[in-house]
Design a protein around this motif. Structure first.
Motif, PDB file in Angstrom:
ATOM      1  N   ALA A 108      41.112  17.958  66.070  1.00 23.20           N
ATOM      2  CA  ALA A 108      40.685  17.034  67.119  1.00 23.20           C
ATOM      3  C   ALA A 108      41.334  17.489  68.423  1.00 23.20           C
ATOM      4  O   ALA A 108      41.781  18.618  68.536  1.00 23.20           O
ATOM      5  CB  ALA A 108      41.096  15.611  66.752  1.00 23.20           C
ATOM      6  N   GLY A 109      41.388  16.626  69.408  1.00 18.48           N
ATOM      7  CA  GLY A 109      42.063  16.961  70.653  1.00 18.48           C
ATOM      8  C   GLY A 109      41.540  18.238  71.281  1.00 18.48           C
ATOM      9  O   GLY A 109      40.349  18.396  71.536  1.00 18.48           O
ATOM     10  N   GLY A 110      42.468  19.178  71.540  1.00 21.86           N
ATOM     11  CA  GLY A 110      42.106  20.419  72.205  1.00 21.86           C
ATOM     12  C   GLY A 110      41.077  21.229  71.434  1.00 21.86           C
ATOM     13  O   GLY A 110      40.166  21.822  72.018  1.00 21.86           O
ATOM     14  N   PHE A 111      41.210  21.274  70.116  1.00 17.82           N
ATOM     15  CA  PHE A 111      40.252  22.045  69.309  1.00 17.82           C
ATOM     16  C   PHE A 111      38.850  21.465  69.460  1.00 17.82           C
ATOM     17  O   PHE A 111      37.874  22.205  69.605  1.00 17.82           O
ATOM     18  CB  PHE A 111      40.672  22.030  67.841  1.00 17.82           C
ATOM     19  N   ARG A 112      38.748  20.151  69.423  1.00 13.18           N
ATOM     20  CA  ARG A 112      37.440  19.507  69.587  1.00 13.18           C
ATOM     21  C   ARG A 112      36.829  19.850  70.941  1.00 13.18           C
ATOM     22  O   ARG A 112      35.645  20.190  71.036  1.00 13.18           O
ATOM     23  CB  ARG A 112      37.593  17.993  69.458  1.00 13.18           C
ATOM     24  N   GLU A 169      34.644  29.199  63.097  1.00  9.83           N
ATOM     25  CA  GLU A 169      34.606  30.017  61.881  1.00  9.83           C
ATOM     26  C   GLU A 169      36.012  30.349  61.397  1.00  9.83           C
ATOM     27  O   GLU A 169      36.285  30.357  60.192  1.00  9.83           O
ATOM     28  CB  GLU A 169      33.815  31.305  62.146  1.00  9.83           C
ATOM     29  N   GLN A 170      36.909  30.618  62.332  1.00  3.78           N
ATOM     30  CA  GLN A 170      38.294  30.901  61.966  1.00  3.78           C
ATOM     31  C   GLN A 170      38.940  29.685  61.309  1.00  3.78           C
ATOM     32  O   GLN A 170      39.641  29.802  60.293  1.00  3.78           O
ATOM     33  CB  GLN A 170      39.095  31.314  63.208  1.00  3.78           C
ATOM     34  N   ALA A 171      38.705  28.502  61.877  1.00  4.97           N
ATOM     35  CA  ALA A 171      39.292  27.278  61.338  1.00  4.97           C
ATOM     36  C   ALA A 171      38.735  26.955  59.954  1.00  4.97           C
ATOM     37  O   ALA A 171      39.458  26.495  59.065  1.00  4.97           O
ATOM     38  CB  ALA A 171      39.036  26.113  62.296  1.00  4.97           C
ATOM     39  N   VAL A 172      37.430  27.192  59.765  1.00  5.14           N
ATOM     40  CA  VAL A 172      36.814  26.942  58.461  1.00  5.14           C
ATOM     41  C   VAL A 172      37.431  27.856  57.401  1.00  5.14           C
ATOM     42  O   VAL A 172      37.768  27.414  56.290  1.00  5.14           O
ATOM     43  CB  VAL A 172      35.286  27.153  58.531  1.00  5.14           C
ATOM     44  N   HIS A 219      44.312  25.852  53.662  1.00  2.51           N
ATOM     45  CA  HIS A 219      45.113  24.787  54.300  1.00  2.51           C
ATOM     46  C   HIS A 219      44.183  23.613  54.570  1.00  2.51           C
ATOM     47  O   HIS A 219      43.593  23.502  55.644  1.00  2.51           O
ATOM     48  CB  HIS A 219      45.763  25.305  55.591  1.00  2.51           C
ATOM     49  N   GLU A 220      44.064  22.742  53.591  1.00  5.36           N
ATOM     50  CA  GLU A 220      43.023  21.712  53.601  1.00  5.36           C
ATOM     51  C   GLU A 220      43.155  20.693  54.729  1.00  5.36           C
ATOM     52  O   GLU A 220      42.173  20.022  55.090  1.00  5.36           O
ATOM     53  CB  GLU A 220      43.005  20.993  52.262  1.00  5.36           C
ATOM     54  N   MET A 221      44.330  20.547  55.329  1.00  2.69           N
ATOM     55  CA  MET A 221      44.496  19.568  56.407  1.00  2.69           C
ATOM     56  C   MET A 221      43.944  20.076  57.742  1.00  2.69           C
ATOM     57  O   MET A 221      43.905  19.322  58.716  1.00  2.69           O
ATOM     58  CB  MET A 221      45.980  19.226  56.574  1.00  2.69           C
ATOM     59  N   THR A 222      43.495  21.329  57.780  1.00  7.38           N
ATOM     60  CA  THR A 222      42.978  21.904  59.022  1.00  7.38           C
ATOM     61  C   THR A 222      41.829  21.079  59.586  1.00  7.38           C
ATOM     62  O   THR A 222      41.801  20.761  60.783  1.00  7.38           O
ATOM     63  CB  THR A 222      42.501  23.349  58.782  1.00  7.38           C
TER      64      THR A 222
END
Length: 357
Positions: free
Chosen positions: A235-239, A218-221, A227-230
């Motif tokens: 990927a990686g750790g966030f995924r 939710e924070q990333a959305v 910041h559209e590149m979010t």
């Protein structure tokens, strides 16, 4: 499907060996149907009856031989059973325990469940079965999948996973041994723990992480709106950290509401720890920041995260592979004989991954 009067008379006889007993599984979703497969694998002669409200899961369970007969009426098969397994949501499990208490069940029937929290369920069982000839053992198979329904059932779902039992005052007459024998085909590691302690431990290592994962998403959305590149770089750790945010929301709602105090304590503790990290950053304390990451790294290596149910059996292997025909087949031939949990090709973001397979 209706049971004949002859079968009814047979099922109502007194206790007999496990191979001739009747097991009633209420809830033929992923967990219940997988339990049925495991029981059938070790005890093919056990009669397994199934209940499910969804016709689709009933049909699949019957056609694939997971169960011998099915019903959409929970009360219909309960009096026939020697062992009853409630593989249902927590709220429904508590309600059905009360329903069972009002039925004419077999003498010394063994009842268990598969809920992710245990204190409320054990308390409910001890309340409704007071002065009744019912044995009860709380149960929690610690395995699952993002897939749902009987169609996703897998006999190997519980292999090497912890299957937790929370004994109660109703765990009498060899109930634990009988249940372990019935579930021996799952390949699980059985462990016993107090119901309240189970809920405290799982609030930290299971319940709170799901809250954290959904919060990160939710924070990333929200951040991605400016910041559209979010989204592209997620990927990686966030995924890896947010994978469990895709879990079924109904189940996790019931888990949080059935274990609120322990979960709220974990949230408050985490807030304090985040505040401490913020303070070290604000103070430009390089040594404290380094120590924070060092301790996290050290402690994670000391944990049994790379073990399945305490066994050194699962490892992550990252392999750099060239972009050429047949290369994945070559690798599979090299690792033949090794049990592979999953293969993933990572090609979106390699910032923190030293390989693409």
């Amino acid at each position: 499907m209706l049971i004949t009067e002859n079968l009814l008379r047979i099922f109502k006889r007194k206790s007999f060996p496990l191979e001739k007993k009747v097991v009633y599984i209420a809830g033929l979703g992923l967990i219940g149907a997988s339990l049925a497969l495991g029981i059938k694998r070790a005890h093919p002669n056990v009669t397994v009856l199934g209940y499910n409200r969804s016709e689709a899961s009933r049909t699949i369970a019957l056609e694939r031989g997971m169960v011998d007969q099915v019903t959409d009426d929970f009360e219909a098969f309960a009096p026939l059973a020697d062992i009853i397994i409630l593989a249902l949501p927590i709220k429904q499990t508590k309600s059905y325990l009360e329903t069972l208490a009002g039925l004419n069940l077999k003498d010394q029937v063994l009842v268990t469940d598969a809920g992710s929290t245990k204190a409320e369920i054990v308390a409910q069982a001890e309340k409704v079965f007071t002065d009744k000839a019912v044995r009860f053992v709380g149960g929690h198979p610690m395995a699952g999948s993002h897939k749902t329904g009987a169609a996703a059932a897998d006999a190997t779902l519980f292999e090497n996973a912890y299957y937790i039992f929370t004994p109660s005052s109703l765990t009498t007459g060899g109930a634990m041994e009988e249940l372990k024998e019935l579930l021996s085909g799952l390949g699980s590691r059985f462990i016993e723990i107090d119901a309240a302690e189970h809920d405290r431990v799982t609030s930290q290592i299971s319940h709170f992480p799901h809250i954290l994962a959904s919060t990160l998403v939710e924070q990333a959305v929200a951040y991605g709106e400016e910041h559209e590149m979010t989204r592209r770089f997620a990927a990686g750790g966030f995924r890896d950290m947010t994978r469990i945010a895709e879990s079924e929301p109904g189940m996790w709602t019931s888990i949080l509401l059935s274990n609120p105090q322990a979960i709220l304590e974990r949230i408050e503790d985490f807030k304090d720890r985040l505040d401490q990290v913020a303070e070290t950053i604000q103070a430009d304390n390089e040594e404290a920041i380094w120590s924070f990451f060092h301790e996290g790294r050290k402690h994670r290596k000391e944990m049994q995260i790379h073990q399945r149910a305490g066994r050194d059996s699962a490892y992550d292997l990252f392999i750099d592979v060239p972009d050429k025909e047949g290369v994945i087949l070559e690798i599979l031939q090299i690792v033949q004989g090794i049990s592979l949990v999953n293969i993933h090709i990572n090609e979106e973001n390699r910032e923190d991954i030293h390989g693409i397979l």
